[in-house]
Design a protein around this motif. Structure first.
Motif, short mmCIF file in Angstrom:
data_model
loop_
_atom_site.label_atom_id
_atom_site.label_comp_id
_atom_site.label_asym_id
_atom_site.label_seq_id
_atom_site.Cartn_x
_atom_site.Cartn_y
_atom_site.Cartn_z
N THR A 2 0.82 -1.22 0.00
CA THR A 2 0.00 0.00 0.00
C THR A 2 0.85 1.26 0.00
O THR A 2 0.43 2.29 -0.51
N LEU A 171 -8.66 -0.48 -2.55
CA LEU A 171 -8.63 -1.83 -3.11
C LEU A 171 -7.25 -2.47 -2.95
O LEU A 171 -7.14 -3.68 -2.75
N GLU A 174 -7.07 -3.75 0.52
CA GLU A 174 -7.87 -4.98 0.61
C GLU A 174 -7.10 -6.15 0.00
O GLU A 174 -7.12 -7.26 0.53
N THR A 175 -6.42 -5.90 -1.13
CA THR A 175 -5.62 -6.95 -1.77
C THR A 175 -4.51 -7.43 -0.86
O THR A 175 -4.25 -8.64 -0.75
N GLU A 176 -3.86 -6.48 -0.18
CA GLU A 176 -2.78 -6.85 0.73
C GLU A 176 -3.30 -7.71 1.89
O GLU A 176 -2.65 -8.70 2.27
N LYS A 177 -4.46 -7.36 2.43
CA LYS A 177 -5.04 -8.14 3.52
C LYS A 177 -5.36 -9.56 3.07
O LYS A 177 -5.09 -10.54 3.79
N ILE A 178 -5.94 -9.69 1.88
CA ILE A 178 -6.30 -11.01 1.37
C ILE A 178 -5.05 -11.85 1.10
O ILE A 178 -5.01 -13.05 1.38
N LEU A 204 -7.09 -15.29 -4.74
CA LEU A 204 -6.98 -13.87 -4.39
C LEU A 204 -8.05 -13.03 -5.09
O LEU A 204 -8.63 -12.13 -4.50
N LEU A 205 -8.34 -13.35 -6.35
CA LEU A 205 -9.26 -12.55 -7.15
C LEU A 205 -10.71 -12.70 -6.69
O LEU A 205 -11.44 -11.71 -6.64
N LEU A 208 -11.51 -10.73 -3.62
CA LEU A 208 -11.34 -9.31 -3.95
C LEU A 208 -12.55 -8.79 -4.70
O LEU A 208 -13.05 -7.69 -4.42
N SER A 211 -15.45 -8.55 -2.21
CA SER A 211 -15.27 -7.39 -1.36
C SER A 211 -15.56 -6.09 -2.10
O SER A 211 -16.17 -5.17 -1.54
N SER A 212 -15.17 -6.01 -3.38
CA SER A 212 -15.40 -4.80 -4.17
C SER A 212 -16.89 -4.56 -4.38
O SER A 212 -17.37 -3.43 -4.23
#
Length: 265
Positions: A2, A171, A174-178, A204-205, A208, A211-212
């Motif tokens: 991030t 986003l 959020e990607t880093e958390k996942i 991962l996708l 994501l 969540s989006s």
């Protein structure tokens, strides 16, 4: 991760760029994207480099923070550089290793094209780093106002653009958390064959995307709960004020364009 994403973020510090009208900055950035291609020699690139450094200093944004923003696309810049070095056959021959030949023109073109990437990333990022999302929306809407005559939904379009910019860092967080959650479950994103790495991206996708869509639904419900019904009849809490410094910025842009035009090869 991030910390490496700077586009779409806003840094609330005091600076001359922060005090400028959003419309002037938007016009300058779009104009800068066009004139950056006029720089095709050492002198014009030196002028653009100096102007970019001056803009960074006037923004009071930490230089280290901006340099981190280059890391995600450093590979692209490096690839572009070597692409020109190995495939541009202009100027004097510098090195000859059989089928690999490096020419002076290839090195020069590689450096110039790579610098263009750097200019564009820094200047476009400064637009969002020095302009609050709401002010940016108002600026885009104000500039697009003439298109209302052809029934273009200017307010909605400006709002969508502003929300898109604002959600880029969200986003990425959020990607880093996942990714951390998937790594804790044994998923490896960094080693193994390319095929296995692509397969590892699927877990991962999917979360994501879920969540989006969830965030988009929550945002829509929040806007409806606050009575949002588009731009018709809406008043502004913050009015955009065009000042002398904004005239100076556009004047400097015209001067910069003329200098680059007359000094280009």
């Amino acid at each position: 991760m991030t910390d490496k994403i700077i586009f779409g973020r806003y840094i609330p510090v005091e600076s001359p760029l922060h005090r400028m009208d959003a419309r002037a900055k938007i016009l300058f950035v779009f104009g800068f994207i066009c004139i950056v291609f006029l720089a095709n020699n050492v002198i014009t690139n030196a002028i653009l480099l100096g102007f970019t450094i001056l803009a960074i200093l006037l923004s009071n944004v930490p230089v280290k923070f901006l340099l981190n923003g280059l890391k995600p696309i450093f590979i692209i810049i490096l690839f572009t550089f070597f692409l020109h070095v190995f495939f541009t056959r202009e100027g004097a021959l510098v090195a000859d290793w059989g089928w690999i030949k490096i020419y002076e023109g290839g090195i020069r073109q590689g450096v110039f094209i790579s610098l263009r990437f750097v200019y564009l990333i820094f200047v476009t990022s400064l637009l969002t780093l020095t302009t609050p999302p709401i002010t940016l929306t108002d600026g885009i809407e104000s500039l697009l106002n003439p298109f209302k005559k052809v029934k273009l939904p200017v307010h909605e379009l400006a709002l969508m653009m502003s929300i898109s910019l604002r959600f880029i860092p969200t986003l990425m967080e959020e990607t880093e958390k996942i990714m951390k959650a998937q790594t804790a479950r044994g998923v490896d994103f960094s080693t193994g064959p390319i095929k296995e790495r692509i397969k590892a991206i699927v877990p991962l996708l999917i979360p994501l995307f879920v969540s989006s869509f969830k965030r988009a639904e929550e945002l829509a419900l929040a806007m409806e709960a606050r009575g949002y019904k588009g731009g018709e009849g809406r008043s502004k809490y913050r009015e955009l004020i065009w000042s002398t410094r904004d005239h100076i910025l556009l004047f400097l842009f015209i001067v910069l364009t003329l200098i680059l035009w007359f000094l280009r090869s």
